[in-house]
Design a protein around this motif. Structure first.
Motif, mmCIF file in Angstrom:
data_model
loop_
_atom_site.group_PDB
_atom_site.id
_atom_site.type_symbol
_atom_site.label_atom_id
_atom_site.label_comp_id
_atom_site.label_asym_id
_atom_site.label_seq_id
_atom_site.Cartn_x
_atom_site.Cartn_y
_atom_site.Cartn_z
ATOM 1 N N UNK A 63 0.830 -1.207 0.000
ATOM 2 C CA UNK A 63 0.000 0.000 0.000
ATOM 3 C C UNK A 63 0.862 1.254 0.000
ATOM 4 N N UNK A 64 1.930 1.257 0.792
ATOM 5 C CA UNK A 64 2.851 2.399 0.810
ATOM 6 C C UNK A 64 3.496 2.574 -0.566
ATOM 7 N N UNK A 65 3.892 1.480 -1.180
ATOM 8 C CA UNK A 65 4.540 1.550 -2.491
ATOM 9 C C UNK A 65 3.587 2.070 -3.565
ATOM 10 N N UNK A 66 2.308 1.753 -3.430
ATOM 11 C CA UNK A 66 1.326 2.280 -4.391
ATOM 12 C C UNK A 66 1.279 3.809 -4.340
ATOM 13 N N UNK A 67 1.493 4.374 -3.152
ATOM 14 C CA UNK A 67 1.517 5.824 -3.036
ATOM 15 C C UNK A 67 2.657 6.440 -3.818
ATOM 16 N N UNK A 68 3.814 5.795 -3.828
ATOM 17 C CA UNK A 68 4.940 6.283 -4.629
ATOM 18 C C UNK A 68 4.626 6.133 -6.114
ATOM 19 N N UNK A 69 4.118 4.974 -6.490
ATOM 20 C CA UNK A 69 3.834 4.708 -7.893
ATOM 21 C C UNK A 69 2.827 5.704 -8.455
ATOM 22 N N UNK A 70 1.832 6.081 -7.650
ATOM 23 C CA UNK A 70 0.821 7.031 -8.113
ATOM 24 C C UNK A 70 1.425 8.396 -8.427
ATOM 25 N N UNK A 71 2.585 8.680 -7.865
ATOM 26 C CA UNK A 71 3.265 9.953 -8.096
ATOM 27 C C UNK A 71 4.399 9.811 -9.109
ATOM 28 N N UNK A 72 4.478 8.657 -9.746
ATOM 29 C CA UNK A 72 5.525 8.426 -10.733
ATOM 30 C C UNK A 72 6.894 8.232 -10.116
ATOM 31 N N UNK A 73 6.937 7.762 -8.877
ATOM 32 C CA UNK A 73 8.195 7.595 -8.149
ATOM 33 C C UNK A 73 8.442 6.128 -7.832
ATOM 34 N N UNK A 74 9.725 5.779 -7.721
ATOM 35 C CA UNK A 74 10.098 4.386 -7.483
ATOM 36 C C UNK A 74 11.223 4.344 -6.446
ATOM 37 N N UNK A 75 10.939 3.874 -5.225
ATOM 38 C CA UNK A 75 11.998 3.780 -4.213
ATOM 39 C C UNK A 75 13.020 2.703 -4.565
ATOM 40 N N UNK A 76 14.252 2.962 -4.153
ATOM 41 C CA UNK A 76 15.337 1.985 -4.244
ATOM 42 C C UNK A 76 15.889 1.820 -2.839
ATOM 43 N N UNK A 77 16.017 0.584 -2.378
ATOM 44 C CA UNK A 77 16.463 0.362 -1.006
ATOM 45 C C UNK A 77 17.532 -0.732 -0.957
ATOM 46 N N UNK A 78 18.295 -0.690 0.114
ATOM 47 C CA UNK A 78 19.147 -1.811 0.487
ATOM 48 C C UNK A 78 19.169 -1.860 2.005
ATOM 49 N N UNK A 79 19.470 -3.020 2.545
ATOM 50 C CA UNK A 79 19.480 -3.168 3.995
ATOM 51 C C UNK A 79 20.794 -3.774 4.471
ATOM 52 N N UNK A 80 21.071 -3.521 5.736
ATOM 53 C CA UNK A 80 22.197 -4.142 6.431
ATOM 54 C C UNK A 80 21.630 -4.800 7.676
ATOM 55 N N UNK A 81 22.027 -6.036 7.933
ATOM 56 C CA UNK A 81 21.434 -6.804 9.023
ATOM 57 C C UNK A 81 22.546 -7.396 9.886
ATOM 58 N N UNK A 82 22.433 -7.169 11.196
ATOM 59 C CA UNK A 82 23.437 -7.658 12.149
ATOM 60 C C UNK A 82 22.876 -8.820 12.966
ATOM 61 N N UNK A 83 23.756 -9.734 13.337
ATOM 62 C CA UNK A 83 23.344 -10.876 14.157
ATOM 63 C C UNK A 83 24.533 -11.365 14.969
ATOM 64 N N UNK A 84 24.224 -12.131 16.002
ATOM 65 C CA UNK A 84 25.247 -12.762 16.841
ATOM 66 C C UNK A 84 25.215 -14.272 16.655
ATOM 67 N N UNK A 85 26.388 -14.898 16.560
ATOM 68 C CA UNK A 85 26.529 -16.338 16.720
ATOM 69 C C UNK A 85 26.805 -16.624 18.185
ATOM 70 N N UNK A 86 26.232 -17.705 18.697
ATOM 71 C CA UNK A 86 26.319 -18.040 20.118
ATOM 72 C C UNK A 86 26.691 -19.500 20.296
ATOM 73 N N UNK A 87 27.301 -19.807 21.431
ATOM 74 C CA UNK A 87 27.457 -21.200 21.835
ATOM 75 C C UNK A 87 26.065 -21.754 22.168
ATOM 76 N N UNK A 88 25.820 -23.019 21.872
ATOM 77 C CA UNK A 88 24.497 -23.577 22.200
ATOM 78 C C UNK A 88 24.241 -23.547 23.703
#
Length: 446
Positions: free
Chosen positions: A124-149
């Motif tokens: 629904x949010x993306x439809x709002x951009x499209x209605x205005x002739x706009x196109x978002x471009x995104x990238x993400x960064x994701x952090x996590x921890x490895x743990x002993x069991x």
């Protein structure tokens, strides 16, 4: 032949016929819920025979339905029909048998996808951009921890043996965990998840993966959701645990979900790019995400543990401010000219729902483009005034979201109210638990 049948046949030609399909429905908390379906029963999708209760979209983090949402048994707990999300049929490399997975949505009796689907909220949010002739471009960064069991779910976490106290881009740490990290990257490649760089982050046993930028925002959200499942699955095969919990250690950095975002016009031009300085359009977008950040904090920090990232000295930005290439700021501008001009939103924890985070970030940007609110001075300007910190407690953030007009505009009033009802229910249940710390310091002394 249905589109999914074609996709399934192509999958079988490439990977072999799976023993089962794992049907994965993303709920409000980005917990994947669903069913195992035998591969010879995929025709049930066509007949509408694969179902789940519609309330499965919005249980609390404990897994229980929340009566105040207006879903569940209060309205008879009706079923929705599961439908596959195109393009999400993938192998499960860490599974013992030949297994495939696919994201699913639920449709009602009219064949419409439920409005309480997190994926539908972002659409629904993306439809709002499209209605205005706009196109978002995104990238993400994701952090996590490895743990002993751990022996018990209530046991405290511990980093893998030999982890330095501060890893901080340490290449030797990557080499030490090379086997599990390579399997994570290989599984991501097999599933088509667009991983870019991988680094050893600051905390002991902490890592960060960056994903390639894309104008397929829904796919970017799904990448985050699927990657979290993948990391936990691969880590378990290596007799490790993995967590995307916002703050698993009190004295080490938390796990973040950073979002880079720009916007293209109809001709593919980056509307944020400026020849000199920070362009006016980028200023409006930054002002928009800053002015909406308090109201939407409950999206970026959804859980009780999330608010440990907003305490003093927690390593994470904790106020609605911005800066040029300044990682202490909530909104960082890595580039302001050329095709790479963008903002980086650094508030969200890795425990947040990627669909809802992207909806909130892009919705805040659109609010700025439409209303052009004033932009405060950047964090590194000597004349700037420090911004008032964001809420440091869960209840304050949830109640502000519940009363927010901008939250209703971005998410719809129905979804805002359902989200707030779930969080209130979690607050009522989790904050009344008496902790071991209280027994330790109060029971024998008072």
């Amino acid at each position: 032949m249905s589109l999914f049948q074609t996709e399934f046949d192509e999958f079988c030609a490439a990977h072999g016929t799976p023993d089962r399909l794992e049907l994965m429905l993303c709920d409000l908390n980005a917990i994947l819920r669903g069913k195992w379906l035998p591969a010879d029963s995929i025709d049930k999708f066509e007949t509408g025979a694969v179902r789940l209760p519609m309330s499965t979209y919005a249980p609390n983090i404990l897994g229980y339905e929340v009566e105040a949402t207006g879903l569940g048994i209060a309205v008879g707990d009706p079923d929705g029909r599961l439908v596959p999300v195109p393009g999400t049929l993938k192998p499960v490399p860490w599974a013992e048998n030949q297994v495939a997975q696919v994201l699913v949505e639920m449709t009602d009796h009219d064949g419409l996808i439920s409005s309480v689907s997190p994926r539908q909220v972002l659409k629904t949010v993306l439809k709002g951009f499209s209605a205005r002739g706009l196109r978002p471009v995104v990238s993400t960064e994701l952090e996590f921890y490895l743990l002993e069991p751990r022996d018990e779910p209530s046991d405290a976490p511990a980093p893998p043996w030999g982890s330095p106290d501060a890893q901080n881009y340490d290449l030797e740490v990557l080499s030490r965990q090379e086997t599990v990290l390579n399997d994570i990257l290989s599984a991501a490649e097999e599933q088509g998840l667009p991983t870019d760089t991988l680094i050893a982050e600051y905390g002991a046993g902490q890592f960060e993966v960056n994903f390639h930028h894309t104008d397929d925002v829904l796919a970017a959200a799904e990448t985050g959701i699927l990657f979290r499942r993948l990391v936990r699955g691969v880590a378990a095969k290596h007799e490790l645990e993995a967590t995307f919990m916002a703050k698993p250690y009190a004295d080490m950095p938390g796990n973040g979900l950073h979002v880079h975002a720009s916007v293209l016009d109809r001709n593919g031009n980056n509307i944020f790019a400026a020849e000199e300085g920070v362009g006016e359009t980028l200023q409006h977008a930054v002002a928009g995400v800053l002015t909406t950040m308090r109201d939407l904090q409950a999206i970026f920090a959804p859980h009780m543990n999330s608010y440990r990232r907003f305490q003093p000295g927690s390593f994470a930005p904790s106020a609605p401010d911005w800066g040029l290439d300044n990682r202490a700021a909530a909104i960082r501008l890595p580039e302001t000219s050329g095709p790479g001009a963008r903002l980086e939103h650094r508030i969200s924890g890795a425990d947040a729902n990627p669909y809802l985070v992207l909806a909130a970030v892009l919705g805040g940007m659109m609010h700025g483009l439409e209303t052009k609110p004033p932009l405060p001075l950047p964090l590194d300007d000597p004349d700037s005034t420090p911004a008032t910190p964001l809420a440091a407690d869960w209840t304050t953030a949830v109640e502000r979201f519940a009363a927010s007009d901008i939250a209703a505009r971005i998410f719809g009033e129905e979804y805002r109210d359902i989200y707030a009802a779930v969080r209130r229910d979690e607050i009522a249940q989790l904050t009344t638990i008496i902790s071991p710390m209280e027994y330790r310091y109060y029971l024998s002394r008072l």
